[in-house]
Design a protein around this motif. Structure first.
Motif, PDB file in Angstrom:
ATOM      1  N   ARG A  28       0.848  -1.228   0.045  1.00 13.34           N
ATOM      2  CA  ARG A  28       0.040  -0.143   0.118  1.00 13.34           C
ATOM      3  C   ARG A  28       0.747   1.221  -0.126  1.00 13.34           C
ATOM      4  NH1 ARG A  28      -1.435   1.903   4.782  1.00 13.34           N
ATOM      5  NH2 ARG A  28      -2.455   3.984   4.509  1.00 13.34           N
ATOM      6  N   THR A  29       0.539   2.182  -0.914  1.00 12.08           N
ATOM      7  CA  THR A  29       1.407   3.504  -0.781  1.00 12.08           C
ATOM      8  C   THR A  29       0.579   4.266  -0.008  1.00 12.08           C
ATOM      9  OG1 THR A  29       1.885   3.009  -3.207  1.00 12.08           O
ATOM     10  CG2 THR A  29       2.120   5.483  -2.402  1.00 12.08           C
ATOM     11  N   VAL A  30       1.521   4.925   0.942  1.00 13.98           N
ATOM     12  CA  VAL A  30       0.716   5.945   2.016  1.00 13.98           C
ATOM     13  C   VAL A  30       0.903   7.374   1.144  1.00 13.98           C
ATOM     14  CG1 VAL A  30       1.052   6.978   4.181  1.00 13.98           C
ATOM     15  CG2 VAL A  30       1.798   4.721   3.966  1.00 13.98           C
ATOM     16  N   ARG A  63      12.846   1.705   7.636  1.00 14.47           N
ATOM     17  CA  ARG A  63      13.486   1.269   6.451  1.00 14.47           C
ATOM     18  C   ARG A  63      12.841   1.532   5.142  1.00 14.47           C
ATOM     19  NH1 ARG A  63      14.825  -4.800   7.804  1.00 14.47           N
ATOM     20  NH2 ARG A  63      15.449  -4.542   5.834  1.00 14.47           N
ATOM     21  N   GLU A  64      13.501   1.775   3.925  1.00 10.76           N
ATOM     22  CA  GLU A  64      12.968   1.759   2.816  1.00 10.76           C
ATOM     23  C   GLU A  64      12.106   0.555   2.426  1.00 10.76           C
ATOM     24  OE1 GLU A  64      15.739   2.880  -0.116  1.00 10.76           O
ATOM     25  OE2 GLU A  64      15.144   5.075   0.075  1.00 10.76           O
ATOM     26  N   GLN A  65      10.928   0.710   1.881  1.00  7.44           N
ATOM     27  CA  GLN A  65      10.198  -0.572   1.254  1.00  7.44           C
ATOM     28  C   GLN A  65       9.875  -0.299  -0.127  1.00  7.44           C
ATOM     29  OE1 GLN A  65       6.957  -0.741   3.987  1.00  7.44           O
ATOM     30  NE2 GLN A  65       7.968  -1.808   5.535  1.00  7.44           N
ATOM     31  N   LEU A  66       9.954  -1.253  -0.733  1.00  6.69           N
ATOM     32  CA  LEU A  66       9.625  -1.543  -2.346  1.00  6.69           C
ATOM     33  C   LEU A  66       7.980  -1.426  -2.274  1.00  6.69           C
ATOM     34  CD1 LEU A  66      10.636  -1.495  -5.254  1.00  6.69           C
ATOM     35  CD2 LEU A  66      10.685  -4.057  -4.952  1.00  6.69           C
ATOM     36  N   VAL A  67       7.528  -0.478  -2.830  1.00  5.87           N
ATOM     37  CA  VAL A  67       5.981  -0.411  -3.082  1.00  5.87           C
ATOM     38  C   VAL A  67       5.310  -0.749  -4.362  1.00  5.87           C
ATOM     39  CG1 VAL A  67       5.857   0.975  -1.147  1.00  5.87           C
ATOM     40  CG2 VAL A  67       5.706   2.060  -3.256  1.00  5.87           C
ATOM     41  N   ASN A  68       6.290  -0.445  -5.533  1.00  3.74           N
ATOM     42  CA  ASN A  68       5.826  -0.588  -6.903  1.00  3.74           C
ATOM     43  C   ASN A  68       6.985  -0.833  -7.809  1.00  3.74           C
ATOM     44  OD1 ASN A  68       4.586  -0.588  -9.136  1.00  3.74           O
ATOM     45  ND2 ASN A  68       3.153   1.049  -8.450  1.00  3.74           N
ATOM     46  N   VAL A  69       6.819  -1.933  -8.904  1.00  4.32           N
ATOM     47  CA  VAL A  69       7.822  -2.100  -9.853  1.00  4.32           C
ATOM     48  C   VAL A  69       7.250  -1.821 -11.047  1.00  4.32           C
ATOM     49  CG1 VAL A  69       9.397  -3.746 -10.600  1.00  4.32           C
ATOM     50  CG2 VAL A  69       8.897  -3.537  -8.285  1.00  4.32           C
ATOM     51  N   CYS A  70       7.837  -1.367 -12.095  1.00  5.46           N
ATOM     52  CA  CYS A  70       7.578  -1.135 -13.402  1.00  5.46           C
ATOM     53  C   CYS A  70       8.700  -1.232 -14.445  1.00  5.46           C
ATOM     54  CB  CYS A  70       6.794   0.092 -13.766  1.00  5.46           C
ATOM     55  SG  CYS A  70       6.119   0.314 -15.500  1.00  5.46           S
ATOM     56  N   HIS A  71       8.520  -1.953 -15.504  1.00  5.57           N
ATOM     57  CA  HIS A  71       9.482  -2.007 -16.516  1.00  5.57           C
ATOM     58  C   HIS A  71       9.241  -1.324 -17.704  1.00  5.57           C
ATOM     59  CE1 HIS A  71      10.656  -5.576 -14.324  1.00  5.57           C
ATOM     60  NE2 HIS A  71      11.978  -5.239 -14.605  1.00  5.57           N
ATOM     61  N   THR A  72       9.930  -0.366 -18.527  1.00  7.50           N
ATOM     62  CA  THR A  72       9.896   0.483 -19.550  1.00  7.50           C
ATOM     63  C   THR A  72      10.601   0.142 -20.558  1.00  7.50           C
ATOM     64  OG1 THR A  72       9.176   2.064 -18.042  1.00  7.50           O
ATOM     65  CG2 THR A  72       9.482   2.872 -20.428  1.00  7.50           C
TER      66      THR A  72
END
Length: 106
Positions: A28-30, A63-72
């Motif tokens: 979830r993105t805050v 700590r940093e958390q990965l919330v989304n990934v995309c490839h372009t």
């Protein structure tokens, strides 16, 4: 920006987006927190490149958390002819860094 930096400062190319794929929402993105974007070139062909974009937010634990990934997929075009233009090969600074980035993909 990462695509133009890879193409080179003196390159007479225009970089265009060919497509986005494998976009995944992991957490979830805050809404009231900053999002940090990190982009990595993961593959370079003759005139195209794949760029992975990670969206990160600081979690409750600090700590940093990965919330989304995309490839372009981006394509280099010669500015005068608008035909595909060659790109320099991808040179990894370290095999370990490359392997770690590929493993980080959930």
């Amino acid at each position: 920006d990462v695509a133009y930096r890879h193409a080179g400062q003196d390159a007479c190319v225009k970089i265009v987006t060919a497509g986005h794929y494998n976009a995944r929402k992991l957490r979830r993105t805050v809404l009231n927190q900053d999002v940090t974007l990190r982009c990595y070139i993961t593959h370079v062909g003759r005139s195209s490149m794949e760029i992975r974009t990670d969206a990160l937010q600081v979690g409750e634990d600090g700590r940093e958390q990965l919330v989304n990934v995309c490839h372009t997929v981006m394509v280099a075009l010669d500015r005068s002819t608008m035909t595909p233009a060659p790109l320099p090969p991808l040179v990894h600074s370290s095999a370990d860094v490359y392997a770690a980035r590929r493993r980080a993909l959930p």
